[in-house]
Design an enzyme around this catalytic site. Structure first.
Site, PDB file in Angstrom:
ATOM      1  N   LYS A 127       0.001   8.142   9.583  1.00  0.00           N
ATOM      2  CA  LYS A 127      -0.629   7.279   8.576  1.00  0.00           C
ATOM      3  C   LYS A 127      -0.558   5.813   9.013  1.00  0.00           C
ATOM      4  CE  LYS A 127       3.727   7.028   6.005  1.00  0.00           C
ATOM      5  NZ  LYS A 127       4.448   7.374   4.767  1.00  0.00           N
ATOM      6  N   TYR A 160       4.218 -26.612  12.618  1.00  0.00           N
ATOM      7  CA  TYR A 160       3.978 -27.095  11.249  1.00  0.00           C
ATOM      8  C   TYR A 160       5.272 -27.366  10.491  1.00  0.00           C
ATOM      9  CZ  TYR A 160      -0.806 -25.315  11.853  1.00  0.00           C
ATOM     10  OH  TYR A 160      -2.072 -25.068  12.290  1.00  0.00           O
TER      11      TYR A 160
HETATM   12  C1  LIG Z   1       5.617   8.004   5.331  1.00  0.00           C
HETATM   13  C2  LIG Z   1       6.058   9.316   4.847  1.00  0.00           C
HETATM   14  C3  LIG Z   1       6.756  10.191   5.700  1.00  0.00           C
HETATM   15  C4  LIG Z   1       7.277   9.781   7.065  1.00  0.00           C
HETATM   16  O1  LIG Z   1       8.418   8.970   6.904  1.00  0.00           O
HETATM   17  P1  LIG Z   1       9.264   8.459   8.158  1.00  0.00           P
HETATM   18  O2  LIG Z   1      10.487   7.881   7.571  1.00  0.00           O
HETATM   19  O3  LIG Z   1       8.418   7.448   8.857  1.00  0.00           O
HETATM   20  O4  LIG Z   1       9.514   9.648   9.015  1.00  0.00           O
HETATM   21  C5  LIG Z   1       7.016  11.476   5.237  1.00  0.00           C
HETATM   22  N1  LIG Z   1       6.630  11.857   4.004  1.00  0.00           N
HETATM   23  C6  LIG Z   1       5.994  11.039   3.150  1.00  0.00           C
HETATM   24  C7  LIG Z   1       5.613  11.530   1.790  1.00  0.00           C
HETATM   25  C8  LIG Z   1       5.691   9.737   3.526  1.00  0.00           C
HETATM   26  O5  LIG Z   1       5.074   8.914   2.670  1.00  0.00           O
END
Ligand SMILES: *Cc1c(COP(=O)(O)O)cnc(C)c1O
Length: 420
Positions: A41, A310
């Site tokens: 994702k 800045y």
């Molecule tokens: C993002 C996510 C994961 C993966 O989590 P990690 O800690 O990056 O392994 C797994 N399950 C769900 C529901 C998530 O939102």
């Protein structure tokens, strides 16, 4: 319209294919007999899903997870029909038809979603595959204990309805799409199948805390009840023995042994980063997949008393030399790491001085430093430089956010070979 040969971006994320493949293999070994689901994702945690997913697919991995339906459909078009793709985050008006048509498996966190998924299946003539998502204590998405009861009621009713639809062909309310395909799987509904049950841990990165075991217990109980519901439905809604049972994320996969369930959804660890505070990925057999690099593009001698960037929040205490390096919050580097972060040039660490701007930052390399030349590579983070976790500390956040927020301006390129 004129088209141009666009030169390489100033800030580049080098993706180490071999590290990614090795991390996946190490994690799969660790999880076995549970299977690895690759979480890609948020543009593969900023690494570039178009690069990451094909490498994993070619290496043989066939289970992928994303959060949203647009991410899932993009992945489906990238990888073709074969891999399993699960998505779990969508809204009350998100169109589910395309997801069902593309065989995207959906996490179901409300009873309404069961209804909507079934309707999408009937409209499209495809089968909707669902994973019941149970909120076991995180308080985020997932069916609450009360909604779990209603979801099981819904499933029982749906099994009954499809049973009578099979036996009563004259039922005028019967939807032809909802009945069985007698040539294939007698008695099974073709509209919705429950193929999995899932949940998500809240504190698996803190192994000493008791909540993880409590969440596992709630999950096991829901799993047992779901099995009973499926068995009572005579396979109309799915086979209880075939359920994919998954609750562990990266911290769960790394801290719990054995891994609970039949698979684990692993994101961060796949990219060679540790989800544990102060955790060393090397100790886990993992190596960072991304190396974020830039280039020294200007050098100047600075007299004592001169300011930097800045707000002039930094003033040189002595004569020194500044190196100018492209890379700023327009590339996704956190401005909150100003005056704290470090980068590496020719294997040596130097401090970022003054505010990180939208496009560039100033590195103090020290008076008369002739080791650093214009054109030198600068490792912002990754092998040969600071870690994403260090940047997380400098910016009061975590490595997850550091890699995920890298912007579209960063060029992501695959580095072949066996890495370092
Ligand atoms: C993002 C996510 C994961 C993966 O989590 P990690 O800690 O990056 O392994 C797994 N399950 C769900 C529901 C998530 O939102």
């Amino acid at each position: 319209m004129t088209s141009f040969d666009i030169p390489e971006a100033l800030v580049r994320a080098e993706i180490d294919e071999a590290a990614l493949r090795d991390n996946a293999a190490v994690l799969a070994d660790r999880l076995a007999p549970a299977r690895l689901k690759c979480v890609v994702k948020a543009n593969a945690y900023g690494h570039g899903v178009d690069l990451i997913a094909p490498v994993l697919f070619t290496a043989g991995w066939r289970e992928f997870c994303v959060a949203t339906i647009p991410e899932a459909l993009h992945l489906r078009s990238l990888l073709g029909p074969e891999p399993e793709i699960i998505a779990w985050l969508y809204g009350p008006t998100t169109d589910l038809d395309e997801a069902v048509r593309a065989d995207i498996q959906l996490g179901v966190s409300t009873v309404e979603s069961l209804d909507r998924l079934t309707k999408a299946a009937r409209r499209t003539g495809a089968t909707a595959r669902a994973h019941l998502k149970i909120d076991t204590g995180l308080g985020r998405n997932g069916l609450s204990p009360e909604a779990v009861v209603r979801a099981f009621d819904w499933l029982r009713r749906h099994a009954e309805d499809s049973r009578s639809a099979v036996t009563d062909d004259t039922d005028p309310t019967r939807d032809p799409g909802a009945t069985t395909d007698p040539t294939r799987d007698p008695g099974a509904t073709t509209d919705i199948r429950i193929v999995g049950i899932m949940s998500h841990f809240a504190v698996a990165d803190e192994p000493e805390r008791p909540e993880t075991a409590a969440q596992s217990a709630v999950f096991s109980s829901a799993h047992g009840q779901l099995r009973a519901v499926l068995d009572a439905a005579d396979g109309r809604l799915g086979e209880s023995d075939d359920l994919d049972v998954h609750i562990a994320n990266s911290p769960g996969a790394l801290t719990l042994g054995p891994c609970p369930g039949t698979s684990a959804r692993v994101g961060l660890a796949l990219y060679g980063l540790s989800p544990l505070e102060g955790g060393d990925p090397t100790a886990l057999g993992l190596r960072p997949v991304m190396r974020l690099v830039s280039t020294v593009i200007n050098l100047k001698d600075i007299p004592a008393g001169h300011g930097a960037s800045y707000g002039l929040t930094f003033t040189a205490a002595t004569d020194t030399r500044f190196a100018l390096v492209p890379g700023g919050y327009g590339d996704g580097l956190p401005r909150s790491a100003s005056n704290r972060a470090e980068v590496a040039i020719r294997g040596r660490r130097y401090p970022v001085v003054g505010r990180i701007a939208m496009d560039q930052m100033i590195i103090d390399i020290g008076v008369g430093n002739d080791e650093v030349a214009i054109g030198d590579e600068v490792v912002i983070f990754g092998p040969g430089g600071p870690s994403a976790a260090e940047w997380g500390t400098w910016a009061n956040t975590i490595n997850y956010e550091i890699v995920t927020q890298l912007s579209a301006r960063v060029d992501r390129t695959v580095r072949k070979g066996d890495g370092r």
